[in-house]
Design a protein around this motif. Sequence first.
Motif, mmCIF file in Angstrom:
data_model
loop_
_atom_site.group_PDB
_atom_site.id
_atom_site.type_symbol
_atom_site.label_atom_id
_atom_site.label_comp_id
_atom_site.label_asym_id
_atom_site.label_seq_id
_atom_site.Cartn_x
_atom_site.Cartn_y
_atom_site.Cartn_z
ATOM 1 N N GLY A 219 50.585 19.964 1.892
ATOM 2 C CA GLY A 219 50.800 21.318 1.407
ATOM 3 C C GLY A 219 49.854 22.345 1.988
ATOM 4 O O GLY A 219 49.894 23.514 1.589
ATOM 5 N N CYS A 220 49.016 21.934 2.935
ATOM 6 C CA CYS A 220 48.127 22.880 3.628
ATOM 7 C C CYS A 220 48.909 23.439 4.821
ATOM 8 O O CYS A 220 48.700 23.035 5.976
ATOM 9 N N ASN A 221 49.802 24.347 4.540
ATOM 10 C CA ASN A 221 50.788 24.770 5.535
ATOM 11 C C ASN A 221 50.206 25.600 6.670
ATOM 12 O O ASN A 221 50.855 25.766 7.704
ATOM 13 N N LYS A 222 49.002 26.148 6.498
ATOM 14 C CA LYS A 222 48.372 26.933 7.555
ATOM 15 C C LYS A 222 47.371 26.121 8.380
ATOM 16 O O LYS A 222 46.754 26.653 9.297
ATOM 17 N N LEU A 223 47.232 24.833 8.046
ATOM 18 C CA LEU A 223 46.260 23.999 8.740
ATOM 19 C C LEU A 223 46.740 23.720 10.164
ATOM 20 O O LEU A 223 47.714 23.009 10.381
ATOM 21 N N THR A 224 46.044 24.292 11.133
ATOM 22 C CA THR A 224 46.421 24.135 12.543
ATOM 23 C C THR A 224 45.328 23.498 13.382
ATOM 24 O O THR A 224 45.602 23.026 14.487
ATOM 25 N N ASN A 225 44.109 23.469 12.881
ATOM 26 C CA ASN A 225 42.995 22.913 13.650
ATOM 27 C C ASN A 225 42.291 21.827 12.855
ATOM 28 O O ASN A 225 41.692 22.098 11.802
ATOM 29 N N VAL A 226 42.391 20.593 13.350
ATOM 30 C CA VAL A 226 41.697 19.461 12.746
ATOM 31 C C VAL A 226 40.799 18.848 13.808
ATOM 32 O O VAL A 226 41.278 18.389 14.849
ATOM 33 N N TYR A 227 39.503 18.869 13.557
ATOM 34 C CA TYR A 227 38.541 18.346 14.515
ATOM 35 C C TYR A 227 37.940 17.061 13.963
ATOM 36 O O TYR A 227 37.510 17.009 12.811
ATOM 37 N N VAL A 228 37.899 16.034 14.790
ATOM 38 C CA VAL A 228 37.285 14.765 14.417
ATOM 39 C C VAL A 228 36.070 14.559 15.309
ATOM 40 O O VAL A 228 36.189 14.580 16.541
ATOM 41 N N THR A 229 34.910 14.376 14.708
ATOM 42 C CA THR A 229 33.690 14.273 15.500
ATOM 43 C C THR A 229 33.579 12.914 16.178
ATOM 44 O O THR A 229 34.164 11.920 15.743
ATOM 45 N N TRP A 230 32.828 12.868 17.260
ATOM 46 C CA TRP A 230 32.569 11.626 17.978
ATOM 47 C C TRP A 230 31.699 10.697 17.143
ATOM 48 O O TRP A 230 30.904 11.133 16.317
ATOM 49 N N ASP A 231 31.847 9.385 17.384
ATOM 50 C CA ASP A 231 30.929 8.451 16.736
ATOM 51 C C ASP A 231 29.706 8.252 17.618
ATOM 52 O O ASP A 231 29.543 8.901 18.654
ATOM 53 N N GLU A 232 28.824 7.333 17.210
ATOM 54 C CA GLU A 232 27.546 7.177 17.895
ATOM 55 C C GLU A 232 27.670 6.629 19.319
ATOM 56 O O GLU A 232 26.728 6.730 20.105
ATOM 57 N N VAL A 233 28.817 6.067 19.680
ATOM 58 C CA VAL A 233 28.994 5.548 21.038
ATOM 59 C C VAL A 233 29.941 6.426 21.846
ATOM 60 O O VAL A 233 30.381 6.048 22.929
ATOM 61 N N GLY A 234 30.265 7.605 21.303
ATOM 62 C CA GLY A 234 31.074 8.542 22.069
ATOM 63 C C GLY A 234 32.567 8.333 21.981
ATOM 64 O O GLY A 234 33.317 8.776 22.852
ATOM 65 N N SER A 235 33.045 7.642 20.942
ATOM 66 C CA SER A 235 34.480 7.409 20.776
ATOM 67 C C SER A 235 34.963 8.072 19.492
ATOM 68 O O SER A 235 34.187 8.359 18.579
ATOM 69 N N PHE A 236 36.273 8.301 19.427
ATOM 70 C CA PHE A 236 36.875 8.807 18.210
ATOM 71 C C PHE A 236 37.256 7.639 17.303
ATOM 72 O O PHE A 236 37.710 6.606 17.779
ATOM 73 N N PRO A 237 37.111 7.780 15.999
ATOM 74 C CA PRO A 237 37.592 6.736 15.095
ATOM 75 C C PRO A 237 39.113 6.706 15.104
ATOM 76 O O PRO A 237 39.766 7.694 15.435
ATOM 77 N N ASP A 238 39.679 5.549 14.756
ATOM 78 C CA ASP A 238 41.129 5.400 14.733
ATOM 79 C C ASP A 238 41.674 5.755 13.361
ATOM 80 O O ASP A 238 41.336 5.116 12.364
ATOM 81 N N TRP A 239 42.505 6.777 13.286
ATOM 82 C CA TRP A 239 43.178 7.109 12.050
ATOM 83 C C TRP A 239 44.440 7.880 12.373
ATOM 84 O O TRP A 239 44.560 8.489 13.424
ATOM 85 N N ILE A 240 45.392 7.813 11.485
ATOM 86 C CA ILE A 240 46.678 8.461 11.700
ATOM 87 C C ILE A 240 47.264 8.847 10.347
ATOM 88 O O ILE A 240 47.004 8.180 9.340
ATOM 89 N N GLU A 241 48.004 9.938 10.292
ATOM 90 C CA GLU A 241 48.679 10.347 9.068
ATOM 91 C C GLU A 241 50.180 10.370 9.324
ATOM 92 O O GLU A 241 50.641 10.960 10.313
ATOM 93 N N LEU A 242 50.931 9.710 8.462
ATOM 94 C CA LEU A 242 52.382 9.641 8.595
ATOM 95 C C LEU A 242 53.041 10.534 7.552
ATOM 96 O O LEU A 242 52.591 10.592 6.408
ATOM 97 N N THR A 243 54.120 11.211 7.945
ATOM 98 C CA THR A 243 54.886 12.042 7.039
ATOM 99 C C THR A 243 56.368 11.704 7.178
ATOM 100 O O THR A 243 56.893 11.618 8.296
ATOM 101 N N ASN A 244 57.026 11.485 6.066
ATOM 102 C CA ASN A 244 58.455 11.224 6.074
ATOM 103 C C ASN A 244 59.196 12.556 5.981
ATOM 104 O O ASN A 244 59.275 13.175 4.929
ATOM 105 N N THR A 245 59.743 13.011 7.101
ATOM 106 C CA THR A 245 60.453 14.289 7.136
ATOM 107 C C THR A 245 61.950 14.127 6.900
ATOM 108 O O THR A 245 62.707 15.107 6.954
ATOM 109 N N GLY A 246 62.397 12.898 6.684
ATOM 110 C CA GLY A 246 63.821 12.643 6.481
ATOM 111 C C GLY A 246 64.256 12.794 5.042
ATOM 112 O O GLY A 246 63.492 13.272 4.184
#
Length: 277
Positions: A219-246
């Motif tokens: 419901g955060c309909n204006k959310l356009t920028n999501v930043y994920v910070t690097w971890d201590e070894v310079g990689s992004f953590p693995d995560w994903i969000e699923l939405t059922n649009t059907g």
Amino acid sequence: GYDWIRHMVNVNLFVPEGSIENYIHAGYPWIGFKSISDGTRNISVQSFVSKEGDIFNISDHNRKEVYGVFREREGSFVVPETVVSENDGQPYSVVGIGTRAFFGDDRLVDVFLPNTIKEIGSQAFEDCNNLVSLRMSDSLSVISHDAFYNCEKLIIDSLPEKLIYIGNSAFEGCRGLSRITLNQGLSFMGRACFRNCGDLESVTIPYSVREMGLYSFYGCNKLTNVYVTWDEVGSFPDWIELTNTGENAIPLKGYGLSDRADKITFIFPDITLEPGE
């Protein structure tokens, strides 16, 4: 006008059988009684009342620590670092904001939390519709469920460095939030913690987050920028969000994700996404 509350600490409250938890979680003023009993259980509340009519629940006798539950305030309010018990004359450190401490106080505008505060209890500021600003404690580690639910005017840009836990629906309906930087060290974000923050445009999520509940930003309909910070070894953590649009429900049992061809590295839990979820 609050003399009757001060006398509550000497009164044992008897309630209908099976309803004791409702009174314990209802907050002010029910937690001001000496004890609450429903005939089968008896809970000692262990609290005292200040001269202003505020209730302080003792969380640790040895350390002299209390959680505060406050009567209605108007405008700005500074939560005290310490309070003297009228029972024993001893000073107690205020380390938490209690359950429903300011619930529904629509005259409250600004709150200053001292650095002694480690936890904000459930529904502490729920429906404080005119609350605009909150000075967070540097020691704050827990924001419980529904703590700021429906605080429509609240503006917060960042969270304290020691915060590790945000409960379910903690900031749900906080339409005044436009951007938020979550602190490095935060590990848990509960279900729907920022749901329906309609003006939220930008979020920074640290790599330290290990669990994020469903509908965290639904419901955060204006959310356009999501930043994920690097971890201590310079990689992004693995995560994903699923939405059922059907239009039909989708069971996720048996499905998974992987970045390898030889095996599935993540198996979805046995849940079903309803349309729109």
